[in-house]
Design a protein around this motif. Sequence first.
Motif, PDB file in Angstrom:
ATOM      1  N   ASP A 334      -2.621  10.005  -3.909  1.00 10.44           N
ATOM      2  CA  ASP A 334      -2.620  10.573  -2.557  1.00 10.44           C
ATOM      3  C   ASP A 334      -2.618   9.467  -1.502  1.00 10.44           C
ATOM      4  O   ASP A 334      -1.940   9.579  -0.459  1.00 10.44           O
ATOM      5  N   ALA A 335      -3.406   8.399  -1.763  1.00 12.61           N
ATOM      6  CA  ALA A 335      -3.479   7.301  -0.800  1.00 12.61           C
ATOM      7  C   ALA A 335      -2.156   6.544  -0.716  1.00 12.61           C
ATOM      8  O   ALA A 335      -1.722   6.123   0.371  1.00 12.61           O
ATOM      9  N   GLU A 336      -1.490   6.371  -1.866  1.00  9.92           N
ATOM     10  CA  GLU A 336      -0.217   5.643  -1.867  1.00  9.92           C
ATOM     11  C   GLU A 336       0.873   6.433  -1.152  1.00  9.92           C
ATOM     12  O   GLU A 336       1.823   5.839  -0.626  1.00  9.92           O
ATOM     13  N   GLU A 337       0.774   7.751  -1.124  1.00  9.70           N
ATOM     14  CA  GLU A 337       1.772   8.561  -0.424  1.00  9.70           C
ATOM     15  C   GLU A 337       1.756   8.313   1.080  1.00  9.70           C
ATOM     16  O   GLU A 337       2.770   8.513   1.756  1.00  9.70           O
ATOM     17  N   ILE A 338       0.610   7.886   1.607  1.00  5.00           N
ATOM     18  CA  ILE A 338       0.543   7.582   3.047  1.00  5.00           C
ATOM     19  C   ILE A 338       0.664   6.086   3.312  1.00  5.00           C
ATOM     20  O   ILE A 338       0.358   5.609   4.412  1.00  5.00           O
ATOM     21  N   GLY A 339       1.076   5.334   2.265  1.00  2.00           N
ATOM     22  CA  GLY A 339       1.343   3.917   2.453  1.00  2.00           C
ATOM     23  C   GLY A 339       0.185   2.997   2.194  1.00  2.00           C
ATOM     24  O   GLY A 339       0.299   1.787   2.445  1.00  2.00           O
ATOM     25  N   ALA A 340      -0.930   3.467   1.686  1.00  2.00           N
ATOM     26  CA  ALA A 340      -2.086   2.613   1.408  1.00  2.00           C
ATOM     27  C   ALA A 340      -1.964   2.007   0.018  1.00  2.00           C
ATOM     28  O   ALA A 340      -1.285   2.554  -0.866  1.00  2.00           O
ATOM     29  N   HIS A 341      -2.634   0.887  -0.173  1.00  2.00           N
ATOM     30  CA  HIS A 341      -2.622   0.207  -1.461  1.00  2.00           C
ATOM     31  C   HIS A 341      -4.013   0.314  -2.081  1.00  2.00           C
ATOM     32  O   HIS A 341      -4.999  -0.192  -1.529  1.00  2.00           O
TER      33      HIS A 341
END
Length: 464
Positions: A334-341
């Motif tokens: 879910d976090a990677e979908e908003i561009g977070a690593h």
Amino acid sequence: MKRLWPRSLTGRLVIIMVIGMLAAQFLTGTIWFDMRYGKAMEVPTRLVASELAMRIRLLQAAPPDQRSAILQSLNEPRFSMREIAQPTERLPALETHHAAITQMFDHVLEQQVGQPLQTRFLKAELQTDQGGKNDFLSLFRDNFPSGHFVLQVELPDRRWLQIDAQEGQAGLSMAPMTALYDYLMRIYVLRIVAIVLIALVVVRLVMQPLKKLANAAERLGENIHSPPLDVTGPVEVRQAAQAFNMMQRKLIDSIAERTRFLAAVSHDLRSPITRMKLRTEMLGDEAAREKFRKDLDEMEAMVTSTLHFVRNIDSDEQLRSVDIDTLLDSLRLDAEEIGAHVVVVGSAAPIPGYARSLRRCLQNLLENAIRYGEQARIDVIDNAENLRIVISDRGPGIPPDMLEQVMEPFMRVEGSRNPKTGGFGLGLSIARTVAQAHHGALTLRNREGGGLDAILDLPRRSHG
């Protein structure tokens, strides 16, 4: 002294019962003293009474003109007799345990002489091996205590004699050490053991309802919808259970009323907020329009966050096994979908928990890490007793004196966190509430070189 005082109520009650028993035993120790004293005096009393009876028979059998000479010839250092004109009018007060001794003396004398004789005791006491007056300790110390008797007796011919006699144990040892061992073992040690065993059983039975009440209070702190207490047992226990259940009912009703109130406020606010948004779009000034949009979005987000916080506290979710690895992987995606690593290191076995609440807890911690550090690392340390999940970031951190305060509802640290991306101060409060519901804890610590560690500890034990 405080270190010797037990911390548990059971231990304290046992100590009080034992001390009370010892105090009562000490106060009633005179009973044993009388028994021991009477046993030590029995042989001397019987011997002196028999000796006196024999001499009285000799005097009665002798011619009247020879009785004075015979009386003198019968005297010896440990047994002397002399004729007196009349008995002593006022006798000294003898101790209560001497009554049995004088009765025994009169009984033996009557049996030996063949008729009852009037006696008046001036002294009847136990003496030590050295001839001193016997006391409590000498009953344990002396092997051969002796009896000292001073008495007056009326002969069948109406003459009075005064006798001063001293007699020992006839070679029979009183075995004081054996008596001491018997006294201490049977009266004190065995009684203490019996009292402790009885106290442990009885006190545990009495304390069992209190322990159930404590367990129920602990469950109530974790889940407000936990099963109510059974109203059984003695009257006082039933009253306590009824009061506890009534308190739980009132808490549930109070939280439900608060939730309904906030839900109503939220519903009522959404309509004017929506109308204000529509009117905002009709403004001609773009700068003013943008400011109105920002304020209205913030108002709506604040109402939504508050409702989430209240509903999380009032959650009646059922306990079940939670797959931690799957949960963390889902949050990472879910976090990677908003561009977070996000990096997850380590794995864990499933753990009993409240799945929806646990996800909300970890999601809040992860969102904080991403918001303030742009990237996050999740370390999973699992063992047989505890599961630890550490969510780390490289943000600005929190002042050390505010690491606890930031977990209070609506508490924000604008000085150390980004003021443009800060929430409403409810994320950490929700996360800590969830941790406590799992018997765990949430702690924060600043990292060396900058950043923050949010440490979630969940014990692997029953949540019953």
